[in-house]
Design a protein around this motif. Structure first.
Motif, PDB file in Angstrom:
ATOM      1  N   LEU A 256       0.824  -1.212   0.000  1.00 18.07           N
ATOM      2  CA  LEU A 256       0.000   0.000   0.000  1.00 18.07           C
ATOM      3  C   LEU A 256       0.857   1.262   0.000  1.00 18.07           C
ATOM      4  CD1 LEU A 256      -2.750   1.474   0.487  1.00 18.07           C
ATOM      5  CD2 LEU A 256      -2.497   0.936   2.915  1.00 18.07           C
ATOM      6  N   GLY A 257       1.966   1.215   0.711  1.00 17.11           N
ATOM      7  CA  GLY A 257       2.819   2.406   0.811  1.00 17.11           C
ATOM      8  C   GLY A 257       4.259   2.023   1.040  1.00 17.11           C
ATOM      9  N   ILE A 258       5.058   3.003   1.473  1.00 13.57           N
ATOM     10  CA  ILE A 258       6.518   2.867   1.614  1.00 13.57           C
ATOM     11  C   ILE A 258       7.055   1.928   0.530  1.00 13.57           C
ATOM     12  CG2 ILE A 258       6.745   3.529   4.060  1.00 13.57           C
ATOM     13  CD1 ILE A 258       7.017   0.475   4.707  1.00 13.57           C
ATOM     14  N   ARG A 430      -0.992   6.672   2.601  1.00 18.51           N
ATOM     15  CA  ARG A 430      -0.661   5.266   2.331  1.00 18.51           C
ATOM     16  C   ARG A 430       0.574   4.838   3.110  1.00 18.51           C
ATOM     17  NH1 ARG A 430       1.219   4.717  -2.112  1.00 18.51           N
ATOM     18  NH2 ARG A 430       0.997   6.711  -3.182  1.00 18.51           N
ATOM     19  N   ASP A 431       1.607   5.663   3.067  1.00 17.43           N
ATOM     20  CA  ASP A 431       2.856   5.305   3.760  1.00 17.43           C
ATOM     21  C   ASP A 431       2.626   5.101   5.257  1.00 17.43           C
ATOM     22  OD1 ASP A 431       4.292   5.500   1.399  1.00 17.43           O
ATOM     23  OD2 ASP A 431       5.338   7.353   1.909  1.00 17.43           O
ATOM     24  N   ARG A 433       0.202   4.068   6.866  1.00 14.93           N
ATOM     25  CA  ARG A 433      -0.670   2.982   7.301  1.00 14.93           C
ATOM     26  C   ARG A 433       0.073   1.769   7.866  1.00 14.93           C
ATOM     27  NH1 ARG A 433      -2.841   0.979   9.977  1.00 14.93           N
ATOM     28  NH2 ARG A 433      -4.967   0.256  10.274  1.00 14.93           N
ATOM     29  N   ILE A 434       1.355   1.642   7.562  1.00 18.19           N
ATOM     30  CA  ILE A 434       2.121   0.513   8.121  1.00 18.19           C
ATOM     31  C   ILE A 434       2.579   0.795   9.552  1.00 18.19           C
ATOM     32  CG2 ILE A 434       4.398   1.316   7.280  1.00 18.19           C
ATOM     33  CD1 ILE A 434       3.121  -2.334   7.564  1.00 18.19           C
ATOM     34  N   THR A 436       1.326   1.645  12.405  1.00 17.07           N
ATOM     35  CA  THR A 436       0.644   1.056  13.565  1.00 17.07           C
ATOM     36  C   THR A 436       0.723  -0.463  13.549  1.00 17.07           C
ATOM     37  OG1 THR A 436      -1.467   0.956  12.407  1.00 17.07           O
ATOM     38  CG2 THR A 436      -1.023   2.959  13.685  1.00 17.07           C
ATOM     39  N   ILE A 437       1.410  -1.002  12.559  1.00 17.91           N
ATOM     40  CA  ILE A 437       1.468  -2.457  12.412  1.00 17.91           C
ATOM     41  C   ILE A 437       2.872  -2.995  12.674  1.00 17.91           C
ATOM     42  CG2 ILE A 437       1.193  -4.370  10.776  1.00 17.91           C
ATOM     43  CD1 ILE A 437      -1.051  -2.701   9.431  1.00 17.91           C
TER      44      ILE A 437
END
Lengths: 596, 596
Positions: A256-258, A430-431, A433-434, A436-437
């Protein structure tokens, strides 16, 4: 637009809230004066603004790519990494004994914020290398340190963390990768690791993988995991590179991002086994990995602060330029720039105040870490260590959750243009969003906050912080005006809410673990809001005292804190109601699994 | 996994909360019985589940594409649209006089939810066509209706809304497109329109653009805008297609989400001018466009409900399948499916309860619209119309803001896999991001809620709803147990919070518009939370009464409502504090423009 690091704000936090002057009195930090900090930051501004930030969009459009086991970074990245390495930036916080600069984590934290705001994907490579360095310094033999650390610090090589396997994500007990001793002190490693950030690339001549694996006969679960170094190229005794090791990148993810940061699937031992060396003692790998993880978690928290600031800067620039609609107060007959519209102003103030609060909390945490490492007095070290440990899951969990909100508001401020990729606001969304995971989801951070950081000491650290917040509330009472009134009232209520939840958590974790853990993420958010609000209150008090020196700057600090008090701190009460008064933990389990 | 429409939940809301039986007593709705509703929904399930949902991922990977002025839809879309059209689905809520099915909006709303949950991008084409039909039915001549509406209902043609221009987004006063009268009753249109959803495609033989433009000498601002029909192909008197009109798609956008739906830049009049016909009277275009907008806003609210449900279904399936870590309560020695972990359970319950609450509120609004259109008594029609008008911005604003939270949680439940595009959770997160922007941003909805829906009638509609909520709170008092206790307490507090804010808004909008509008989005969210919570409370009361008929189903309704009471309703108090007690409106303007 590019990224302009908010150096003045950063220095304000470092000098006034995190107390850099105190750090300069610690053994080994004699050079770490406010002047040094300013000089370092001003150098970092150039590299980040001129070299690394401009590659951010390119990395999104032209991600790193895999071909036949090899990964090519986005064009321009390798050259930027060379400049980063040659500038000595990898070594800012690492010991001078291994060619680092030996500066406080506080200074490094500001540099890390800049690097991440410039380019999250790029910054991940040094972030993981930092973790590898920390683990080697803590658990490696002197020979291992000498072999790897200077090369990692110089940026000739980079480092990775290899934890996750397809069946073992948050649950490392399920790790299956095997390490077979060869009788010569080395091991052969067999297994598949996934989600390995910068696990393969062409920016450095070697990659040092730190890998969790099980030795034969090791206990099941997390107590049977050991840590190994597995370099991409074996390293000869003279430090030169030897044979290609049996670790290969079989694919990278479509994310999705990065996107510029390659997320590798690494296959260890497809042929004869990847040759690795044990780090530290057998079966203590998880403990060492937590050293890396803790450093990485804090750094990911900074990624949250960083991407929030970048998104804020972009939205602000648009809001000052885009003309649309007349003002609701009738103050102009013509359409005005949208920053004049109340809801746009509210969104920008939200972005700004959340970014400032999360930055302040993180920098303050970094200073605690520095004291914990360097203070002459053991009891002082221990006290600051405990506070830092308490703050790490909050910095990681809260700053990253905020970054989802802030980057989403960044899209919203742009209206329809925000949804168009060319605008750039969507990339931050998008970036982020990772964040918090990875390095432990928000729930994992919240479990840590509840279990190891709150319940284990009976809430002692939490209560010590609450007492300090109480003193700040009192100090606010000496000031008049709407801003101080709002902060005093709301911080006092926030403090009571956090106190109530800490008592609930400590009192019920054993008896009703499901209910307490069901409230763990709300507790983490509450802690972030109140601790962040506390920093905003401290900033107000300082701003009031120094007002005459720079009225516009300090008035802005007070106004931003006022907004935080009025719009963010009230959420503390709602979270307390959910967790304690309304018994929300019960509600989480009211619906049985099969009723979902 | 595909999409399984929650027909039982939908029918529960239609029958028990929205009162479909009452609608069947209205003139013209005699056939709209609960049995008809069920039959229609069961047909819709097949089309949406079997035909349209499977195209959702394909649309994301292989978006609609532009070549030389023409747009090709994603492979499979045109055939699916043919099936949609042949099934009569475009006409569900439109009059039988023009070959529609003449069913209540309530039934159409459930169908629209399914269609959007199956495929947001696909569903946008009918959504815009619905708007065009509404505008023509309201303002068109009988000749225009006969010429266009049956073809739009049959799906031979589709419709679009052309409002936005590069300088005129939220601010339609800035529209510049010109319409020059030709003396023969037609106009030639010149200008550029952007963000035109399904503005060009190959799924239908003609596209009827409804276009805002200015005639020569028209007043400035929104009072000088007229509405025109501009078909892609001119229509001969016998209904056959004539010459290609001078409107061309010069490009489509590269977007964050809803990639299968082409977002066109349309150039009108690059050659001799695009031939258009005036709809209704000159200079009343905005008024007519608001008819389309209102229908479209409600439908976008349903898009929020729909994508939330889709994201919830996917996350739930993953949580029931993915095994990771032992339970915190020690109830198992082995790793369990993640739905057993408290925070995963909390996230799923959040997703579920927000989706159910927003669905219930929207369906109830649809029923008000039906009564407003069909009731024999004018005063009754007017009362229900006012309630529907009040609810439209709440349904649009709140449901879509929720969908950002719900789709984000959907990614989070998946952990690292959520960030990998192939998993599919990220698509909902990307797709949903437009919903709070198009057809009026959340701020525009909130302005509408404050200005036209609350202040204009002195808060009369709001207060009437608050009184009804008060009755529900009383009815909850007749029931015992944790769930009812929680709802009674929290709904009562929510009602008081909303009451306080309504009074504040009505009392201060004139005197302090900046402060009131700075609280407009918080007010909208508060209204959504309390009105949605009210529907959850009504559902609980019904579930208690009917419990014996289907214990598992009704217990789940009660448990979901309990969760909403404990975890969502408490936010109402925090919003009230921000808006009223803490004077948050002041804080928004505490920071001057140049201090940002």
């Amino acid at each position: 637009m590019s990224y302009i690091a908010p150096v003045k704000d950063m220095l304000f936090v470092m000098n006034e809230l995190a107390g850099i002057e105190q750090l300069a009195s610690l053994p080994g930090f004699e050079d770490a004066t406010p002047e040094t900090a300013q000089a370092v930051l001003e150098e970092a501004v150039k590299l980040c603004g001129d070299v690394i930030a401009p590659l951010n969009v390119e990395g999104d459009r032209n991600p790193s790519s895999w071909h036949n086991g090899e990964v090519k970074a986005t064009p321009g990245f390798a050259e930027a990494f060379r400049q980063f390495a040659e500038g000595g930036w990898q070594g800012v916080q690492h010991p001078t004994d291994y060619d680092g600069q030996g500066l406080p984590k506080l200074i490094a934290t500001a540099c890390i914020e800049m690097l991440n705001a410039a380019n999250l994907s790029f910054a991940l490579c040094p972030l993981l290398t930092d973790g590898a360095i920390e683990a080697l310094l803590t658990a490696g033999t002197e020979e291992q340190k000498q072999r790897y650390v200077p090369k990692l610090i110089s940026g000739e090589w980079t480092g990775t963390m290899n934890l996750t396997e397809p069946q073992a994500g948050s649950d490392l007990a399920l790790v299956r990768t095997r390490a077979e001793p060869q009788g010569d002190g080395t091991y052969r490693i067999f297994g598949t690791k996934i989600f390995i950030t910068w696990g393969e690339h062409d920016m450095a001549s070697n990659i040092v993988h730190l890998v969790l694996a099980r030795t034969p006969g090791a206990p099941e679960g997390v107590k049977g995991i050991s840590l190994f170094t597995v370099p991409k190229f074996l390293v000869n005794d003279d430090g030169s590179l030897g044979a290609r090791n049996d670790v290969h990148c079989v694919s990278i993810e479509h994310k999705l991002g990065i996107k510029a940061s390659p997320t590798a699937v690494l296959q260890f031992g497809d042929h004869d086994g990847a040759i690795g060396q044990l780090v530290g003692e057998e079966n203590r790998g998880l403990e060492y990995m937590f050293i890396m993880m803790n450093a990485a978690r804090f750094a990911v928290g900074m990624q949250g602060v960083a991407v929030s600031d970048r998104a804020y800067q972009k939205a602000l620039a648009y809001a000052k330029e885009r003309v649309q609609s007349r003002p609701v107060d009738g103050s102009a007959k013509q359409a005005v720039t949208i920053i004049h519209h109340p809801d746009v102003r509210r969104m920008l103030a939200t972005m700004r105040s959340l970014t400032e609060a999360s930055r302040a909390l993180a920098y303050v945490a970094a200073a605690h870490s520095d004291i914990a490492h360097r203070h002459a007095d053991a009891a002082t070290r221990e006290r600051h260590h405990a506070i830092y440990e308490f703050l790490v899951p909050v910095v990681k969990g809260w700053s990253t959750e905020l970054s989802l909100e802030v980057t989403s508001l960044g899209v919203q401020v742009h209206g329809g243009m925000g949804f168009i990729e060319e605008t750039g606001a969507a990339q931050y969304y998008r970036d982020a969003r990772i964040l918090t995971i990875y390095e432990g989801t928000t729930a994992i951070q919240a479990n840590d906050l509840v279990g190891r950081k709150t319940v284990r000491d009976g809430g002692a650290v939490a209560k010590a912080l609450l007492a300090e917040i109480g003193q700040t509330v009192e100090a606010l009472g000496a000031h008049e005006g709407a801003a101080f009134d709002a902060m005093r009232t709301q911080l006092a209520q926030g403090q009571r809410a956090l106190q109530s939840v800490v008592e609930y958590v400590v009192g019920n974790a054993k008896g009703d673990p499901n209910a307490v853990f069901a409230g763990s993420v709300p507790y983490l958010k509450l802690a972030g809001i109140v601790l962040g609000g506390w920093q905003m209150a401290r900033a107000m008090l300082i701003a009031a005292g120094k007002h005459a020196e720079d009225p516009a700057f300090y008035e802005a600090k007070i106004a931003t804190a006022q907004f935080f008090a009025q719009h963010v701190l009230p959420q503390a009460g709602a979270l307390e109601v959910s967790i304690v008064t309304a018994k929300g933990g019960e509600g989480v389990f009211a619906l049985a699994e099969d009723q979902f």
